[in-house]
Design a protein around this motif. Structure first.
Motif, short mmCIF file in Angstrom:
data_model
loop_
_atom_site.label_atom_id
_atom_site.label_comp_id
_atom_site.label_asym_id
_atom_site.label_seq_id
_atom_site.Cartn_x
_atom_site.Cartn_y
_atom_site.Cartn_z
N ALA A 118 55.95 27.35 74.19
CA ALA A 118 57.07 27.87 74.95
C ALA A 118 56.86 27.64 76.45
N LYS A 119 55.66 27.93 76.92
CA LYS A 119 55.36 27.73 78.34
C LYS A 119 55.48 26.25 78.70
N LYS A 120 55.01 25.38 77.82
CA LYS A 120 55.09 23.94 78.07
C LYS A 120 56.54 23.49 78.21
N MET A 121 57.43 24.13 77.45
CA MET A 121 58.84 23.76 77.47
C MET A 121 59.64 24.53 78.51
N GLY A 122 58.99 25.42 79.25
CA GLY A 122 59.72 26.22 80.24
C GLY A 122 60.52 27.34 79.63
N VAL A 123 60.13 27.77 78.43
CA VAL A 123 60.81 28.88 77.74
C VAL A 123 59.98 30.14 77.94
N ARG A 124 60.63 31.21 78.40
CA ARG A 124 59.92 32.47 78.60
C ARG A 124 59.64 33.13 77.26
N SER A 125 58.49 33.80 77.18
CA SER A 125 58.08 34.40 75.91
C SER A 125 58.03 35.92 76.03
N VAL A 126 58.43 36.57 74.94
CA VAL A 126 58.43 38.03 74.85
C VAL A 126 57.52 38.42 73.69
N ALA A 127 56.55 39.28 73.97
CA ALA A 127 55.63 39.75 72.93
C ALA A 127 56.02 41.15 72.50
N VAL A 128 55.67 41.49 71.27
CA VAL A 128 55.73 42.87 70.79
C VAL A 128 54.32 43.24 70.34
N TYR A 129 53.99 44.53 70.46
CA TYR A 129 52.63 44.91 70.11
C TYR A 129 52.59 46.34 69.58
N SER A 130 51.66 46.54 68.67
CA SER A 130 51.40 47.88 68.13
C SER A 130 50.38 48.59 69.02
N GLU A 131 50.16 49.85 68.72
CA GLU A 131 49.18 50.62 69.49
C GLU A 131 47.80 49.97 69.42
N SER B 26 45.56 43.26 73.62
CA SER B 26 45.26 42.01 72.93
C SER B 26 45.66 40.79 73.75
N MET B 27 45.18 39.65 73.30
CA MET B 27 45.38 38.39 74.00
C MET B 27 46.84 37.98 74.05
N HIS B 28 47.57 38.19 72.95
CA HIS B 28 48.97 37.74 72.95
C HIS B 28 49.82 38.58 73.90
N VAL B 29 49.44 39.83 74.14
CA VAL B 29 50.15 40.66 75.10
C VAL B 29 49.92 40.14 76.52
N THR B 30 48.68 39.75 76.80
CA THR B 30 48.34 39.22 78.12
C THR B 30 49.04 37.89 78.40
N MET B 31 49.16 37.05 77.38
CA MET B 31 49.75 35.72 77.57
C MET B 31 51.25 35.75 77.79
N ALA B 32 51.93 36.75 77.25
CA ALA B 32 53.39 36.77 77.26
C ALA B 32 53.94 37.03 78.66
N ASP B 33 55.17 36.58 78.89
CA ASP B 33 55.86 36.89 80.13
C ASP B 33 56.33 38.34 80.15
N GLU B 34 56.65 38.88 78.99
CA GLU B 34 57.01 40.28 78.84
C GLU B 34 56.41 40.78 77.54
N ALA B 35 56.09 42.08 77.48
CA ALA B 35 55.54 42.65 76.25
C ALA B 35 56.06 44.06 76.06
N TYR B 36 56.37 44.40 74.80
CA TYR B 36 56.97 45.68 74.48
C TYR B 36 56.23 46.36 73.34
N HIS B 37 55.91 47.64 73.55
CA HIS B 37 55.25 48.44 72.52
C HIS B 37 56.27 48.81 71.46
N ILE B 38 55.89 48.64 70.17
CA ILE B 38 56.87 48.89 69.10
C ILE B 38 56.38 49.88 68.04
N GLY B 39 55.23 50.52 68.26
CA GLY B 39 54.87 51.53 67.28
C GLY B 39 53.39 51.63 66.99
N PRO B 40 53.03 52.44 65.99
CA PRO B 40 51.63 52.65 65.62
C PRO B 40 50.99 51.39 65.05
N ALA B 41 49.71 51.50 64.73
CA ALA B 41 48.96 50.35 64.24
C ALA B 41 49.49 49.85 62.90
#
Length: 711
Positions: A58-71, A76-91
């Protein structure tokens, strides 16, 4: 990076206040004639390495990325890499990554035009694909009809048979009584494969070799299917003895075009799950390759397939192949296909989802070289590949380049969570031919060093070096057939390496005392000196190391010139060296009787880890008895939880007499079903957990009195 907590209040606010903003924020740039659009922001409804993989493209193509993450994944690494990240619940994935409503609402909040489901979780969920369509969100995957038709094995077999794709004889009917399924198995002939019709990834799959074990295997498959797919409908198929698992990467667009990107061989598996993959398949002729590819395209077109998909075949020793199933998503092993075709399949996914035609025609695609993918897991191969969890205290990898890819979602210091799949990474290598690629794989596996939990790296090295694997003689029964060669008896650590370990401890002590000297402000303190220097006499000491269960006594004499005389079992070694730091790694540059080496060194608590091209070695310092914890489990024989998990079924009650090997409980942990068996004959004094309750790792599940003590 922005982060947000999707609370009920937030969801209500979105529904009430952002509905119009959501539609205004959609940045589709549609072309009336072509129907294409531009995707500027994509939400990845997944975690770990696949989320990171999608984000890189996505970054290579100029597309912004949105991550979701549990508690459990907040750092985690994918949260750090994303342009935006949203908490969506327990583990628990049911309350986070499998919560369709929350993920759809996050897409609206973030104004993402598309959702990439990765693999697993919602990637093959018909309802989720339909929901995305209803909300005007692009689902980066095939039409929901294709997911539905290919997700039900009985339906998929009927469609493939009608399309002229070879299928295996079996029963795919609606009758699901034990008696009817057993009669169908008898008609087909043993051995048979029992499969959940909605199964995948080896879940809900069992082999019944004889009629005697059929009902037990059927019930086990049903339990796992209910847990994994909320559906326990089964099909029965003829089991092909020692088959190969060969799959074909296909890709379709919205204009009826479809191509195949050649085959992958995924035959070597444990628990019906892939462990090492390669492309192209070894020993497959150009003619068979063409027929495989054409059959796969035929299968894709039969369901009007769009996007990336994999058609899986079983192949017998004569290279006859039969349709097994179609995975309507991007596969874990897709990088080996990318390596031999020079493509980026995630980029293809994004382009095709945006309405573009396939980037290449069949005539433009070709195979170049050979690629391997080794899945690196937190597991114990010597204990039936029992998955594990815990901290990655040390993690170092080969240096990635054009021929080596590290697909991962973790870093040093992260923890492999008990809540999700225990895969740490995928090591992908390319070479001009199979031999070159395999040599590269073995070289890189030796550079993949992990401390903190058990991994399968040594097993992968044994597998890659096995003569039959090197010859390409692979099949799904490879591990059981070559068990002795893949699990050799552990040999005693060589005395040269024990000398290295002793030297490492001595040099590590020197660093500690030097640090103490600096902090104490007393350079002459006897507690700040580890040189062992004495007047007119050489200082000697005894070091005790544990090589497995074997205690090794090492006599060390400190020479005046800074070298050491080391004696082990009467054999004398002349040893000297130093510790070198390169980046984040520490190396032991040492000489043992003139032989110079430079292994990587990691010391944690009472363990010394040495990594070199000869392999990984761990030796330990004995722990004083007063520091050793006492086993208070009360299990008297090992009826304990192998890891944290949920008790699915309890077979015994207080007062029951059991024999060694009798099933006590079924436990679900790390997406696997584990049957806990009685270690010895005896009596159940007390059942400590009920069905549905959670048990921690190493917790006693029953109080068990051995037979000789129960009379």
């Amino acid at each position: 990076m922005a982060a947000a907590l999707v609370s009920e209040r937030g969801l209500h606010w979105v529904r009430r206040s952002l509905k119009q903003q959501w539609f205004r924020a959609l940045t589709f740039v549609r072309n009336a004639s072509s129907g294409s659009c531009r995707i500027e922001k994509v939400l990845i409804a997944n975690r770990g390495e696949i989320a990171c993989r999608v984000m890189r493209t996505a970054k290579k193509m100029g597309v912004r990325s949105v991550a979701v993450y549990s508690e459990a994944d907040k750092n985690s690494m994918h949260v750090t890499m994303a342009d935006e990240a949203y908490h969506i619940g327990p583990a628990a994935s049911q309350q986070s990554y499998l919560n369709m409503e929350k993920i759809i609402q996050v897409a609206k909040i973030a104004a993402a035009q598309a959702i990439h489901p990765g693999y697993g979780f919602l990637s093959e969920n018909t309802e989720f694909a339909e929901w995305c369509k209803k909300e005007g969100i692009i689902f980066i995957g095939p039409p929901s009809s294709a997911i539905r038709d290919m997700g039900i094995k009985s339906t998929s077999k009927a469609i493939m048979s009608a399309a002229g794709v070879p299928i295996v004889e079996g029963y795919h009917g609606d009758g699901q009584s034990d008696q009817q399924l057993m009669e169908e198995a008898r008609r087909i002939g043993y051995p048979v494969m029992i499969k959940a019709v909605r199964g995948g990834g080896g879940k809900g799959m069992r082999i019944a070799q004889t009629e005697v074990e059929f009902l037990e295997q059927l019930e086990s498959a049903r339990r796992e299917a209910r847990k994994s797919f909320n559906d326990d409908v089964m099909l029965i198929e003829k089991f092909v003895d020692n088959p190969r698992h060969v799959e074909v990467q296909v890709f379709g667009d919205q204009y009826g075009n479809a191509v195949y990107l050649f085959e992958r061989d995924c035959s070597v598996q444990r628990r019906h799950q892939k462990i090492i993959e390669e492309a192209p398949g070894p020993g497959i002729s150009l003619e068979v390759r063409r027929r495989l590819g054409e059959a796969a395209v035929q299968a894709a077109k039969a369901v009007s397939y769009v996007g990336a998909g994999t058609v899986e075949f079983i192949m017998d020793s004569q290279h006859n192949f039969y349709f097994m199933e179609m995975n309507t998503r991007l596969q874990v092993e897709h990088p080996v296909t990318e390596m031999i075709t020079g493509t980026d399949l995630v980029e293809w996914q994004l382009r095709v989802a945006a309405g573009e035609k396939l980037p290449m025609t069949q005539e433009q695609l070709s195979v170049k070289g050979h690629a391997f993918e080794a899945r690196i897991y937190a597991e114990d191969p010597c204990n039936n590949f029992m998955p594990g969890a815990g901290p990655l205290m040390h993690l170092s990898t080969p240096v990635p380049d054009a021929f080596v890819r590290i697909e991962t979602g973790v870093r040093q210091g992260d923890e492999v969570s008990v809540h999700y799949d225990p895969m740490i990474a995928k090591l992908v290598v390319w070479g001009d031919d199979r031999t070159a690629a395999l040599n590269k794989l073995k070289y890189c596996l030796r550079q993949y060093n992990i401390v903190g939990l058990n991994t399968n790296i040594d097993f992968l090295l044994n597998l890659a070096a096995h003569p039959e694997f090197e010859a390409g003689n692979v099949h799904t029964n490879f591990i059981p057939q070559h068990y002795d060669g893949l699990f050799p008896s552990k040999e005693a650590t060589s005395k040269d390496v024990l000398c290295q370990a002793a030297l490492a401890l001595i040099l590590h002590e020197r660093i500690q005392t030097n640090t103490f000297r600096a902090l104490s402000h007393d350079p002459f303190s006897p507690f700040a000196n580890s040189s062992g220097r004495r007047l007119n006499i050489l200082y000697s000491r005894n070091l005790a190391l544990l090589d497995g269960q074997n205690k090794v006594n090492i006599d060390v004499t400190y020479n005046y010139d800074g070298t050491y005389r080391v004696q082990i079992d009467g054999q004398v070694f002349h040893v000297f060296g130093e510790l070198n730091t390169e980046g984040d790694a520490t190396y032991l540059k040492c000489s043992v009787n003139g032989m110079v080496s430079k292994p990587k060194l990691v010391i944690t608590d009472n363990s010394i880890h040495l990594f070199s091209m000869e392999g990984a070695v761990q030796v330990n310092s004995p722990v004083p008895k007063y520091l050793v914890g006492i086993d208070a489990s009360g299990s008297r024989g090992g009826a304990v939880a192998p890891m944290t998990g949920t008790i699915e079924k309890v077979f015994v009650k207080e007062g029951d007499k059991v024999q060694a090997g009798d099933s006590l409980m079924v436990m679900i942990a790390m997406k696997m079903e584990h049957t806990i068996k009685a270690p010895k004959a005896g009596v159940i004094e007390k059942v400590l957990y009920k069905e549905g309750s959670q048990a921690n790792r190493h917790a006693a599940l029953v109080k068990f009195v051995e037979e000789e003590n129960s009379k």
